[in-house]
Design an enzyme around this catalytic site. Structure first.
Site, PDB file in Angstrom:
ATOM      1  N   LYS A 275       0.820  -1.218   0.000  1.00  0.00           N
ATOM      2  CA  LYS A 275       0.000   0.000   0.000  1.00  0.00           C
ATOM      3  C   LYS A 275       0.852   1.266   0.000  1.00  0.00           C
ATOM      4  O   LYS A 275       0.425   2.315  -0.478  1.00  0.00           O
ATOM      5  CB  LYS A 275      -0.928   0.000   1.228  1.00  0.00           C
ATOM      6  CG  LYS A 275      -1.922  -1.152   1.261  1.00  0.00           C
ATOM      7  CD  LYS A 275      -2.683  -1.171   2.581  1.00  0.00           C
ATOM      8  CE  LYS A 275      -3.662  -2.337   2.647  1.00  0.00           C
ATOM      9  NZ  LYS A 275      -4.361  -2.397   3.955  1.00  0.00           N
ATOM     10  N   VAL A 276       2.022   1.176   0.582  1.00  0.00           N
ATOM     11  CA  VAL A 276       2.955   2.305   0.666  1.00  0.00           C
ATOM     12  C   VAL A 276       4.226   1.928  -0.084  1.00  0.00           C
ATOM     13  O   VAL A 276       4.750   0.821   0.085  1.00  0.00           O
ATOM     14  CB  VAL A 276       3.269   2.648   2.134  1.00  0.00           C
ATOM     15  CG1 VAL A 276       4.338   3.726   2.232  1.00  0.00           C
ATOM     16  CG2 VAL A 276       1.991   3.105   2.856  1.00  0.00           C
TER      17      VAL A 276
END
Length: 335
Positions: A275-276
């Site tokens: 996600k990051v």
């Protein structure tokens, strides 16, 4: 040192992302920030396009509507007799309160909007609902310190994936049973049941397409909860090697990771999901948002807004249903 240093890093990272070319900035808002006095601060973020997409709770949007209708929250003691408050028709959020009759009048506004402006045969995403709703709020209110009003004026989409967990959901549920509030906020009457259709799956697809079509993305989380994960999962749901993950990930919260909840989890944990981004600038400051956010915004005001700096923010053109030929669902983004 300590959280003062982290607050400075949070400010500097937000400042840096405003100077990035072709970046879409997500802002997640949870908690009771509007009743606690931060309504004008959130409106300032939208007004000066310091974020591009807002994901928030239905309650936060309801509170912003409450203020846009000219209604005030009241200071109370957190140690007040709550049964006495109830007998007086007041409801408490820690050390502030609203008045139930005025909240009912706010419910009435939502109710009449659904009755008169919504096509009950259409299925809406929460973003589509708030596009229409914020336009209506802006039509009847000149309250510039509502983030609903400023988001409409600046073309900022608002998602509320848990909209049913709020007064919006209560109003929708009552209307489905044919129960309606009176305009003065006192009493109710029975009428024809009306069911509004808001599809959370459409929310997931739409925000995923924003991430997919954006050159770069950043995530700023105030608090945690549903907005935090909904923004971050917009990357993960693609499951594609060419989707990098957010290149900035900022959070201001009092939650901590040791208890296993998402609100407190680290951005390193989010990296395990993709996600990051690996190269992301990550800052988590453990601080009450009502204390930390005004400091950060004052810094951005002095170093960016007042200096007349401009950014190439994204504009969104919503196109409708999925097109197989182009592999695009709903949105075209230009900077």
């Amino acid at each position: 040192g300590a959280q003062a240093r982290k607050l400075g890093e949070f400010y500097r990272a937000w400042h840096d992302m405003l100077n990035e070319d072709e970046i879409t900035i997500y802002l997640g808002i949870s908690g009771a920030l509007v009743p606690e006095g931060l309504g004008p601060v959130l409106a300032y973020i939208a007004e000066h396009r310091l974020a591009d997409v807002i994901v928030t709770t239905g309650a936060q949007a309801f509170h912003s509507l409450y203020e846009a209708l000219g209604l005030d929250f009241l200071r109370v003691s957190p140690n007040v007799d709550d049964l006495k408050l109830k007998s007086e028709g007041r409801e408490r959020y820690h050390d502030v309160a609203d008045e139930r009759r005025l909240a009912n009048m706010t419910d009435y506004f939502i109710q009449e909007f659904v009755r008169n402006k919504i096509d009950i045969d259409k299925i809406y995403s929460s973003r589509e609902f708030f596009d229409l709703f914020n336009k209506e709020v802006t039509t009847i209110s000149n309250y510039e310190k509502s983030f609903l009003v400023q988001s409409h004026k600046k073309g900022i989409p608002i998602f509320s994936p848990a909209i049913s967990d709020s007064s919006f959901g209560i109003v929708f549920g009552r209307m489905a049973k044919g129960l309606y509030d009176k305009q003065d906020g006192i009493g109710e009457y029975k009428g024809k049941p009306i069911r509004i259709k808001i599809d959370n799956n459409k929310d997931v697809v739409e925000i995923g397409e924003i991430t997919k079509e954006s050159k770069k993305t950043a995530s700023i989380i105030l608090g945690g909860g549903v907005p935090k994960n909904f923004i971050n999962q917009s990357v993960y749901q693609q499951k594609s090697a060419d989707i990098e993950g957010h290149i900035y990930a900022l959070q201001m919260t009092t939650d901590s990771p040791e208890f296993g909840g998402l609100s407190g989890c680290t951005f390193e944990e989010a990296q395990s999901w993709g996600k990051v981004a690996e190269r992301a600038k990550k800052v988590q400051v453990r601080c009450d948002v009502t204390i930390g956010l005004p400091y950060v915004l004052e810094g951005l005001n002095e170093s960016f807004v007042k200096l007349g700096k401009k950014r190439k923010f994204p504009t969104f053109k919503w196109k409708g249903n999925y097109d197989k030929a182009s592999d695009k669902y709903a949105v075209e983004i230009t900077y």
